[in-house]
Design a protein around this motif. Structure first.
Motif, PDB file in Angstrom:
ATOM      1  N   MET A 174       0.845  -1.181   0.000  1.00  0.00           N
ATOM      2  CA  MET A 174       0.000   0.000   0.000  1.00  0.00           C
ATOM      3  C   MET A 174       0.888   1.241   0.000  1.00  0.00           C
ATOM      4  N   THR A 175       0.501   2.218  -0.769  1.00  0.00           N
ATOM      5  CA  THR A 175       1.267   3.454  -0.827  1.00  0.00           C
ATOM      6  C   THR A 175       1.077   4.270   0.447  1.00  0.00           C
ATOM      7  N   ALA A 176       2.110   4.995   0.818  1.00  0.00           N
ATOM      8  CA  ALA A 176       2.034   5.851   1.999  1.00  0.00           C
ATOM      9  C   ALA A 176       1.684   7.280   1.630  1.00  0.00           C
ATOM     10  N   ILE A 177       1.941   7.660   0.371  1.00  0.00           N
ATOM     11  CA  ILE A 177       1.753   9.041  -0.069  1.00  0.00           C
ATOM     12  C   ILE A 177       0.797   9.073  -1.255  1.00  0.00           C
ATOM     13  N   ASN A 178      -0.221   9.914  -1.154  1.00  0.00           N
ATOM     14  CA  ASN A 178      -1.136  10.177  -2.267  1.00  0.00           C
ATOM     15  C   ASN A 178      -1.002  11.646  -2.639  1.00  0.00           C
ATOM     16  N   VAL A 179      -0.454  11.909  -3.812  1.00  0.00           N
ATOM     17  CA  VAL A 179      -0.352  13.287  -4.289  1.00  0.00           C
ATOM     18  C   VAL A 179      -1.720  13.667  -4.831  1.00  0.00           C
ATOM     19  N   THR A 180      -2.288  14.728  -4.272  1.00  0.00           N
ATOM     20  CA  THR A 180      -3.648  15.119  -4.652  1.00  0.00           C
ATOM     21  C   THR A 180      -3.683  16.207  -5.705  1.00  0.00           C
ATOM     22  N   SER A 181      -2.641  17.040  -5.784  1.00  0.00           N
ATOM     23  CA  SER A 181      -2.589  18.021  -6.867  1.00  0.00           C
ATOM     24  C   SER A 181      -1.190  18.601  -7.006  1.00  0.00           C
ATOM     25  N   VAL A 182      -0.887  18.960  -8.240  1.00  0.00           N
ATOM     26  CA  VAL A 182       0.328  19.698  -8.572  1.00  0.00           C
ATOM     27  C   VAL A 182      -0.124  20.824  -9.482  1.00  0.00           C
ATOM     28  N   ASN A 183       0.091  22.054  -9.045  1.00  0.00           N
ATOM     29  CA  ASN A 183      -0.300  23.219  -9.841  1.00  0.00           C
ATOM     30  C   ASN A 183       0.939  24.003 -10.236  1.00  0.00           C
ATOM     31  N   VAL A 184       1.027  24.314 -11.513  1.00  0.00           N
ATOM     32  CA  VAL A 184       2.129  25.127 -12.013  1.00  0.00           C
ATOM     33  C   VAL A 184       1.768  26.587 -11.766  1.00  0.00           C
ATOM     34  N   LEU A 185       2.659  27.310 -11.089  1.00  0.00           N
ATOM     35  CA  LEU A 185       2.429  28.718 -10.781  1.00  0.00           C
ATOM     36  C   LEU A 185       3.256  29.588 -11.731  1.00  0.00           C
ATOM     37  N   ASP A 186       2.856  30.862 -11.851  1.00  0.00           N
ATOM     38  CA  ASP A 186       3.576  31.830 -12.686  1.00  0.00           C
ATOM     39  C   ASP A 186       3.833  31.258 -14.085  1.00  0.00           C
ATOM     40  N   ASN A 187       2.774  30.906 -14.744  1.00  0.00           N
ATOM     41  CA  ASN A 187       2.874  30.256 -16.054  1.00  0.00           C
ATOM     42  C   ASN A 187       1.820  30.836 -16.982  1.00  0.00           C
ATOM     43  N   PRO A 188       2.204  31.286 -18.179  1.00  0.00           N
ATOM     44  CA  PRO A 188       3.558  31.386 -18.731  1.00  0.00           C
ATOM     45  C   PRO A 188       4.344  32.521 -18.092  1.00  0.00           C
ATOM     46  N   SER A 189       5.665  32.479 -18.288  1.00  0.00           N
ATOM     47  CA  SER A 189       6.538  33.512 -17.738  1.00  0.00           C
ATOM     48  C   SER A 189       7.831  33.577 -18.542  1.00  0.00           C
ATOM     49  N   LYS A 190       8.657  34.529 -18.223  1.00  0.00           N
ATOM     50  CA  LYS A 190       9.980  34.627 -18.854  1.00  0.00           C
ATOM     51  C   LYS A 190      10.786  33.391 -18.483  1.00  0.00           C
ATOM     52  N   VAL A 191      11.650  32.933 -19.388  1.00  0.00           N
ATOM     53  CA  VAL A 191      12.458  31.745 -19.097  1.00  0.00           C
ATOM     54  C   VAL A 191      13.450  31.991 -17.975  1.00  0.00           C
ATOM     55  N   THR A 192      13.716  33.251 -17.677  1.00  0.00           N
ATOM     56  CA  THR A 192      14.656  33.586 -16.606  1.00  0.00           C
ATOM     57  C   THR A 192      13.998  33.606 -15.229  1.00  0.00           C
ATOM     58  N   ASN A 193      12.676  33.500 -15.176  1.00  0.00           N
ATOM     59  CA  ASN A 193      11.966  33.459 -13.886  1.00  0.00           C
ATOM     60  C   ASN A 193      12.094  32.080 -13.258  1.00  0.00           C
ATOM     61  N   PRO A 194      12.018  31.988 -11.925  1.00  0.00           N
ATOM     62  CA  PRO A 194      12.026  30.679 -11.275  1.00  0.00           C
ATOM     63  C   PRO A 194      10.810  29.848 -11.693  1.00  0.00           C
TER      64      PRO A 194
END
Length: 179
Positions: A1-21
């Motif tokens: 049985m898995t111990a971790i369930n990832v419920t969401s991953v959201n990309v922030l600051d998108n789109p952006s300059k390639v030089t941004n984090p």
């Protein structure tokens, strides 16, 4: 049985300059106590021709992890473009967000990334040497490629068998992948 369930991953600051984090808001549930930390890693695939151009943008250890719900923002500096082949800077590439426990990768979320010039005149007639400050990054956040790997959460060893992969395309909210 898995111990971790990832419920969401959201990309922030998108789109952006390639030089941004690059920034990702990650949410997950832990179902039982884990003795060690989780390792989250962000890798930029620098060239389809060779892995030697891949860059680990950042790696972070999260823990201790007890049962409950968690959320954090993972931020990483952009790749060092001077270490990439110039012909691979503009166009489509991939970033990989991975999570491991005890050096066993159990989750990989891959995104296509399109780096292109903001100005139409540069898109139509790109310079032979990319102008980094004029490039925009667009992560195709609505079409991640999710791969899950079964791992040994308890530390008894897996007997040297290759993990079986489960691949699927998932919506931006990756809760559906945990079934």
């Amino acid at each position: 049985m898995t111990a971790i369930n990832v419920t969401s991953v959201n990309v922030l600051d998108n789109p952006s300059k390639v030089t941004n984090p690059l920034q990702f808001e990650i949410q997950y549930d832990c179902l039982y106590d884990l003795a060690d930390d989780l390792e989250w890693k962000l890798t930029y695939v620098g060239s389809a021709e060779s892995e030697k151009y891949d860059q680990v943008l950042d790696s972070v250890f999260v823990g201790p992890v007890a049962p409950g719900q968690y959320r954090f923002v993972f931020q990483a500096d952009p790749p060092n473009f001077s270490m990439l082949p110039s012909q691979d800077i503009v166009g489509v590439t991939i970033i990989l967000l991975t999570c491991s426990y005890r050096n066993q990768e159990f989750l990989r979320v891959g995104y296509y990334v399109n780096n292109e010039y903001e100005e139409e005149v540069l898109r139509e007639d790109p310079p032979s040497t990319p102008i980094i400050d004029k490039l925009m990054r667009n992560i195709l956040a609505d079409k991640p490629r999710v791969t899950k790997f079964p791992i040994d959460w308890e530390g008894q060893g897996s007997g040297g068998q290759e993990p079986q992969q489960q691949q699927q395309e998932a919506p931006n909210d990756v809760a559906a992948m945990e079934q």
